[in-house]
Write a protein that holds these residues in place. Structure first.
Motif, short mmCIF file in Angstrom:
data_model
loop_
_atom_site.label_atom_id
_atom_site.label_comp_id
_atom_site.label_asym_id
_atom_site.label_seq_id
_atom_site.Cartn_x
_atom_site.Cartn_y
_atom_site.Cartn_z
N UNK A 52 64.23 21.04 16.53
CA UNK A 52 65.39 21.03 15.65
C UNK A 52 66.38 22.12 16.03
N UNK A 53 65.87 23.25 16.51
CA UNK A 53 66.76 24.33 16.95
C UNK A 53 67.54 23.91 18.19
N UNK A 54 66.87 23.25 19.13
CA UNK A 54 67.55 22.77 20.33
C UNK A 54 68.60 21.75 19.96
N UNK A 55 68.22 20.82 19.10
CA UNK A 55 69.17 19.79 18.66
C UNK A 55 70.37 20.43 17.97
N UNK B 245 64.20 28.77 25.65
CA UNK B 245 63.82 30.16 25.91
C UNK B 245 64.34 31.08 24.81
N UNK B 246 65.58 30.88 24.41
CA UNK B 246 66.16 31.70 23.34
C UNK B 246 65.41 31.50 22.03
N UNK B 247 65.03 30.26 21.74
CA UNK B 247 64.31 29.98 20.50
C UNK B 247 62.90 30.53 20.52
N UNK B 248 62.27 30.57 21.68
CA UNK B 248 60.91 31.10 21.75
C UNK B 248 60.89 32.62 21.68
N UNK C 192 55.61 24.43 14.91
CA UNK C 192 56.43 25.20 15.83
C UNK C 192 57.23 24.28 16.73
N UNK C 193 56.62 23.22 17.23
CA UNK C 193 57.32 22.26 18.10
C UNK C 193 58.46 21.60 17.35
N UNK D 276 58.81 15.94 22.50
CA UNK D 276 58.93 17.40 22.51
C UNK D 276 60.01 17.84 23.48
N UNK D 277 60.36 19.12 23.42
CA UNK D 277 61.33 19.66 24.36
C UNK D 277 60.81 19.57 25.80
#
Length: 85
Positions: free
Chosen positions: A9-12, A80-83, A3-4, A44-45
């Protein structure tokens, strides 16, 4: 752990696809990530958020503080959007 990695990767990906609007913030986030990557095998983020907070607290230049705030805001919004997805 998976998940991390997915979240990172989503944030990037979010910042890579954000265009010119976040160029300075992307550079700051990349610099924080690179600095942390020298000290840790896995960044990590949360590490990036803490790195940005540290820079924000130690910076005296108000313009740089604003850039750090904006970068921090974008990282938190993206996380937040990804979670919530």
């Amino acid at each position: 752990m998976q998940t991390t990695l997915t979240t990172e990767s989503q944030i990037s990906e979010h910042f890579m696809n954000s265009g010119k609007a976040l160029t300075t913030e992307k550079a700051v986030i990349a610099a924080v990530h690179a600095e942390l990557a020298h000290a840790k095998a896995h960044v990590s983020d949360k590490d990036v958020v803490l790195g940005l907070i540290h820079r924000l607290e130690s910076e005296r230049d108000v313009i740089k503080q604003d850039i750090y705030r904006q970068a921090l805001e974008h990282v938190l919004q993206s996380a937040s959007a990804n979670s919530n997805s």
